[in-house]
Scaffold this active site. Structure first.
Site, short mmCIF file in Angstrom:
data_model
loop_
_atom_site.label_atom_id
_atom_site.label_comp_id
_atom_site.label_asym_id
_atom_site.label_seq_id
_atom_site.Cartn_x
_atom_site.Cartn_y
_atom_site.Cartn_z
N GLY A 140 0.78 -1.23 0.00
CA GLY A 140 0.00 0.00 0.00
C GLY A 140 0.81 1.28 0.00
O GLY A 140 0.26 2.36 0.14
N HIS A 186 8.07 6.79 5.10
CA HIS A 186 7.24 7.60 5.99
C HIS A 186 6.49 6.71 6.97
O HIS A 186 6.26 5.54 6.71
CB HIS A 186 6.27 8.48 5.21
CG HIS A 186 5.34 7.77 4.28
ND1 HIS A 186 5.76 7.24 3.07
CD2 HIS A 186 4.02 7.49 4.37
CE1 HIS A 186 4.73 6.68 2.46
NE2 HIS A 186 3.65 6.81 3.23
N THR A 200 2.25 4.32 -1.49
CA THR A 200 1.95 5.06 -2.72
C THR A 200 2.98 6.15 -3.02
O THR A 200 3.13 6.55 -4.16
CB THR A 200 0.54 5.69 -2.67
OG1 THR A 200 0.44 6.53 -1.52
CG2 THR A 200 -0.53 4.60 -2.61
#
Length: 111
Positions: free
Chosen positions: A90, A97, A92
């Site tokens: 997931g 981060h 993107t």
């Protein structure tokens, strides 16, 4: 990386709502929050993900930033920290981060 949106945010080339910042990291509110509190913590240097040779001092600065975000946002009842690694997980934006999520009961399930 010149095309990386998070690098541009870290360099203050793109405006963001900064929650915490030091020499190594910056934390800012997510533009598409998934919880009442959804803040991203990123290193100012570009690393694709958590396994991209991130120096220990940067990881320590990120952990400190997470605690500062929790304090500033009043997350004394608890919060979740997530770091997706790779598109299949997931991720993107391919700049390491951490998502700090809270402000509501997130429950036990991760998905």
């Amino acid at each position: 990386m010149e095309d990386c949106i998070f690098c541009k945010i870290a360099a203050h080339e793109i405006p963001s709502t900064v929650v915490y910042e030091d020499d190594l990291v910056i934390a800012f509110d997510d533009l598409n929050p998934q919880a009442p509190v959804h803040t991203l913590v990123i290193p100012k240097g570009h690393y694709a993900d958590i396994v991209d040779g991130v120096p220990g001092e940067v990881l320590a600065a990120m952990a400190h930033a997470v605690s500062e975000v929790a304090r500033v946002k009043g997350l004394s009842d608890g919060f979740r920290v997530i770091s997706n690694t790779g598109a299949a997980a997931g991720q993107t934006v391919m700049h390491f981060h951490m998502h700090v999520l809270g402000g509501t009961d997130l429950g036990e399930n991760l998905l």
